[in-house]
Each structure stands twice: as structure tokens, then as C-alpha cells.
Scaffold this motif. Structure first.
Motif, mmCIF file in Angstrom:
data_model
loop_
_atom_site.group_PDB
_atom_site.id
_atom_site.type_symbol
_atom_site.label_atom_id
_atom_site.label_comp_id
_atom_site.label_asym_id
_atom_site.label_seq_id
_atom_site.Cartn_x
_atom_site.Cartn_y
_atom_site.Cartn_z
ATOM 1 N N TYR A 1 0.812 -1.221 0.000
ATOM 2 C CA TYR A 1 0.000 0.000 0.000
ATOM 3 C C TYR A 1 0.845 1.270 0.000
ATOM 4 O O TYR A 1 0.476 2.257 -0.641
ATOM 5 N N THR A 2 1.974 1.270 0.702
ATOM 6 C CA THR A 2 2.788 2.485 0.744
ATOM 7 C C THR A 2 3.628 2.662 -0.521
ATOM 8 O O THR A 2 3.719 3.772 -1.043
ATOM 9 N N LYS A 3 4.198 1.602 -1.027
ATOM 10 C CA LYS A 3 5.093 1.729 -2.186
ATOM 11 C C LYS A 3 4.366 1.743 -3.524
ATOM 12 O O LYS A 3 4.875 2.283 -4.498
ATOM 13 N N VAL B 1 0.281 6.237 3.384
ATOM 14 C CA VAL B 1 1.298 6.580 4.362
ATOM 15 C C VAL B 1 0.996 5.791 5.637
ATOM 16 O O VAL B 1 -0.156 5.773 6.094
ATOM 17 N N LEU B 2 2.018 5.152 6.184
ATOM 18 C CA LEU B 2 1.850 4.413 7.431
ATOM 19 C C LEU B 2 1.721 5.407 8.577
ATOM 20 O O LEU B 2 2.616 6.204 8.817
ATOM 21 N N ARG C 1 -4.519 7.545 3.126
ATOM 22 C CA ARG C 1 -4.365 8.059 1.753
ATOM 23 C C ARG C 1 -5.499 9.048 1.545
ATOM 24 O O ARG C 1 -6.667 8.648 1.498
ATOM 25 N N LEU D 1 -3.077 2.942 7.994
ATOM 26 C CA LEU D 1 -2.501 3.681 6.881
ATOM 27 C C LEU D 1 -3.496 4.736 6.410
ATOM 28 O O LEU D 1 -4.713 4.552 6.557
#
Length: 123
Positions: free
Chosen positions: A18-20, A25-26, A39, A37
Motif C-alpha cells: 500500500y505504501t510503495k 502513508v503508514l 491516503r 494507513l
């Protein structure tokens, strides 16, 4: 703001995905079993196998990843994003389709949870 909970077979792999790949953002991680997370105006709670949300129901059913429910991420240039994700080995449930409102495709996170990527028709 909306909050969605997804069950994850591997919380760390899901955080990475999900972040990459999808711009999350965690915000917070609670060991290997829970993460939050963000977004934009979406908060995603990832619950691992030993999270409290993963406990069996009274009838013995155990919550698990997968299924067809999903959240939608609106993107620009869907074909280019699909190409990048395919190059990264991301799995898709279908090929991109186009309708009167735009284009969409269903990709899966490492646990098999579905995310709809959607590009609205311009104009």
C-alpha cells in the motif's frame, strides 16, 4: 473521512504494497498484527491473523482476506499505472474495462483483498 478494515495474511507485506505502490502513508503499526494507513481521506486498518478483529465469530467462522468488497482509488492515466503494477508483479482479477463513467481494473493486495483502480472519463 472513511475507514476500511482489511484482513491481511501478512501485515508487513501489505504495508509495503500500500505504501510503495498505491500512495498510502503508514500512520501507526502495532507489532505484526495491526497497522493504520492513510491516503487522502481514506484510513485503512490492516488486521493480521492475531489481531482482535480476526478472532472467530460465535459460530466459529474466522474472518479472512479476499472477497469482492473493495474500496476505489481514483487515479489519472490508469493504463500507465497498470503497466507499472504489472511490472512489479501485482496480480489483477480482470483486465481494464471501459464504461460510460470511465475505466477500471481490479488489483489485489498481497492477501488477496481487492482494490478497484478507477479513472473517470474526462469532460
Amino acid at each position: 473521512m472513511a475507514t476500511v478494515r482489511y484482513f491481511a495474511a501478512d501485515v508487513d507485506a501489505s504495508i509495503d504494497f500500500y505504501t510503495k505502490r498505491l500512495g498510502f502513508v503508514l500512520r501507526q503499526q502495532f507489532g505484526p498484527n495491526m497497522a493504520i494507513l492513510d491516503r487522502s481521506d481514506l484510513t485503512l486498518w490492516l488486521a493480521g491473523r492475531h489481531a482482535s478483529a480476526s478472532r472467530p465469530m460465535p459460530d466459529g467462522t474466522v474472518p479472512e482476506p479476499g472477497g469482492w468488497n473493495r474500496f476505489v482509488i481514483e487515479v489519472e492515466n490508469l493504463p500507465a499505472l497498470v503497466k507499472v503494477l504489472e511490472g512489479d508483479g501485482v496480480q489483477f482479477r480482470n483486465t481494464m474495462i471501459e464504461g460510460p463513467g470511465g475505466r477500471q481494473v481490479l488489483c489485489m493486495d498481497p492477501s488477496g483483498n481487492v482494490i478497484e483502480l478507477f479513472e473517470a472519463t474526462q469532460g
